[in-house]
Design an enzyme around this catalytic site. Sequence first.
Site, PDB file in Angstrom:
ATOM      1  N   GLU A 284       4.297  20.878  14.703  1.00 23.29           N
ATOM      2  CA  GLU A 284       4.406  19.563  14.057  1.00 23.29           C
ATOM      3  C   GLU A 284       3.793  19.566  12.667  1.00 23.29           C
ATOM      4  O   GLU A 284       4.197  18.789  11.807  1.00 23.29           O
ATOM      5  CB  GLU A 284       3.691  18.495  14.899  1.00 23.29           C
ATOM      6  CG  GLU A 284       4.557  17.909  15.994  1.00 23.29           C
ATOM      7  CD  GLU A 284       3.973  16.668  16.646  1.00 23.29           C
ATOM      8  OE1 GLU A 284       4.613  16.148  17.551  1.00 23.29           O
ATOM      9  OE2 GLU A 284       2.859  16.226  16.264  1.00 23.29           O
ATOM     10  N   HIS A 305       7.087  41.829  31.215  1.00 19.96           N
ATOM     11  CA  HIS A 305       8.158  42.223  32.141  1.00 19.96           C
ATOM     12  C   HIS A 305       9.357  41.300  32.028  1.00 19.96           C
ATOM     13  O   HIS A 305      10.238  41.325  32.876  1.00 19.96           O
ATOM     14  CB  HIS A 305       7.610  42.247  33.570  1.00 19.96           C
ATOM     15  CG  HIS A 305       6.488  43.237  33.703  1.00 19.96           C
ATOM     16  ND1 HIS A 305       6.661  44.497  34.226  1.00 19.96           N
ATOM     17  CD2 HIS A 305       5.183  43.149  33.319  1.00 19.96           C
ATOM     18  CE1 HIS A 305       5.495  45.146  34.172  1.00 19.96           C
ATOM     19  NE2 HIS A 305       4.592  44.350  33.626  1.00 19.96           N
ATOM     20  N   LYS A 419      12.185   9.147  18.344  1.00 13.74           N
ATOM     21  CA  LYS A 419      11.665   7.947  19.020  1.00 13.74           C
ATOM     22  C   LYS A 419      12.520   6.732  18.656  1.00 13.74           C
ATOM     23  O   LYS A 419      12.862   5.917  19.513  1.00 13.74           O
ATOM     24  CB  LYS A 419      10.205   7.681  18.604  1.00 13.74           C
ATOM     25  CG  LYS A 419       9.177   8.596  19.259  1.00 13.74           C
ATOM     26  CD  LYS A 419       7.766   8.126  18.905  1.00 13.74           C
ATOM     27  CE  LYS A 419       6.675   9.008  19.478  1.00 13.74           C
ATOM     28  NZ  LYS A 419       5.318   8.603  19.108  1.00 13.74           N
TER      29      LYS A 419
HETATM   30  O1  PA5 Z   1       1.352  14.268  17.176  1.00 16.50           O
HETATM   31  C1  PA5 Z   1       1.936  13.223  17.331  1.00 16.50           C
HETATM   32  O2  PA5 Z   1       1.762  12.278  16.571  1.00 16.50           O
HETATM   33  C2  PA5 Z   1       2.870  12.999  18.494  1.00 16.50           C
HETATM   34  O3  PA5 Z   1       3.109  14.134  19.244  1.00 16.50           O
HETATM   35  C3  PA5 Z   1       2.244  11.940  19.375  1.00 16.50           C
HETATM   36  O4  PA5 Z   1       1.006  12.379  19.832  1.00 16.50           O
HETATM   37  C4  PA5 Z   1       3.137  11.591  20.549  1.00 16.50           C
HETATM   38  O5  PA5 Z   1       4.417  11.260  20.090  1.00 16.50           O
HETATM   39  C5  PA5 Z   1       2.554  10.436  21.336  1.00 16.50           C
HETATM   40  O6  PA5 Z   1       2.366   9.343  20.508  1.00 16.50           O
HETATM   41  P1  PA5 Z   1       1.488   8.111  20.944  1.00 16.50           P
HETATM   42  O7  PA5 Z   1       0.106   8.567  21.170  1.00 16.50           O
HETATM   43  O8  PA5 Z   1       1.599   7.140  19.831  1.00 16.50           O
HETATM   44  O9  PA5 Z   1       2.095   7.576  22.233  1.00 16.50           O
END
Ligand code: PA5
Length: 444
Positions: A284, A305, A419
């Site tokens: 990310e 393996h 999302k």
């Molecule tokens: O790193 C990020 O921002 C995302 O992976 C969020 O952690 C994930 O989408 C969950 O979001 P939230 O905590 O708002 O539910």
Amino acid sequence: MPKVDASNALNFLPENWLTGREADLTEAHAMLQEGRGPGSDFLGWVHLPENYDKEEYARIKAAAAKIRSDSQALVVIGIGGSYLGARAVIELLGSPNYNLCKKDGPEIYFVGNGLSTDAMLEVMEQLKGKDWSINVISKSGTTTEPAVAFRIFKAMLEEKYGKEGAKGRIYATTDAHKGALKGLADAEGYEEFVVPDDVGGRYSVLTAVGLLPIAAAGIDIDALMAGAHEAMETLAKPGMDNPAWQYAAARNGLYDGGKKIELLACYEPSFRFFAEWWKQLYGESEGKEGKGIFPASVEFTADLHSMGQYIQEGERHLFETVVRFAECNGQIIIPNDPDNVDGLNFLSGKPLSFVAEKAFQGVVLAHVDGGVPNLSVTVPKRTANAVGQLIYFFEYSCGLSGHLLKVNPFNQPGVEAYKKNMFALLGKPGYEDRKAELEARLNG
Ligand code: PA5
């Protein structure tokens, strides 16, 4: 401190792989330390091991103690950064079979990290006849998977304990000011914990997001935070002997040389979810603007393996980073067999860890010979202190590495895109135009 060894990657790197990046590393380091540069609103994690909210930290410990005393199971609801860190630490310091092991704390079930009906039914089955509590975690408070799971498990909890009884068993970790979960927690009077504004999901394991489930599992969060603090102090010193500088420089050097995929490998099965946490952190943070190393993971020796063939002889776009724990938690000696039917008596009396060490050495040489450069990150032992150090080391290296790549390491526009599409397709109010547009595309 985790030790980085790039000696098995040097044949694949230019001679100045580290020194040639000194200026960029110095600037990246200064941006992190001084709170500037792309994504500077999300640098709360840099000094978090010192600047955390002490009052809230005490409440986390008290809540964990209560959960441990009144619950045989804890349902942790969250996804992505609101899930992976806690599971990573609980499995790495506990066990990948945590719920099966003999322990004095509650079983921990992670839900809301997907949309599988069958997986959820399985957890519901496990909760039957047990006392349990919920920790719902969502920074935005609006992510579909955890929100749906919370609605379902909250109803179950209220059915078991009544609305009032359930209230005392629900712990909400969310934004301090906004979001649907914040509104709900305020209205219902749940105990609340905060995801700080300036800490993004994937950097939040050392906030209440990770700490409450980790403490509920009986892990020493003081030692975890102390380890992170030690790493914070060590890595704050600029220079070529800074392990985070070395790791960030080496992986960017390999990337520039065509190694587009990094395989994080470990010989400990308990590391599997730590690798998942690491994949989110790096994927990310760096995978944007058409750039970024693709983070993948393997478990050795099991995957030798299966994936071993590809690693040895497939497309040469890989490098490996092996996380090594120098010391085991105990020792297993290979017994002698007077008949030596399996021909293994040459190993009699040797510890199993000796075999693992030789496997590691043999794998490194074979993979390097096959064109796969190898970095290693060595940690003394699977202790809470060492894991705290490792968490901070990877976070800090990731911030540096993202800046070397010239991307904003602290946003995730790609996650938001999916999302929004999901909200639209599910018919969430406010997304009508997008829904019409997406449905027209889907219907061809
Ligand atoms: O790193 C990020 O921002 C995302 O992976 C969020 O952690 C994930 O989408 C969950 O979001 P939230 O905590 O708002 O539910």
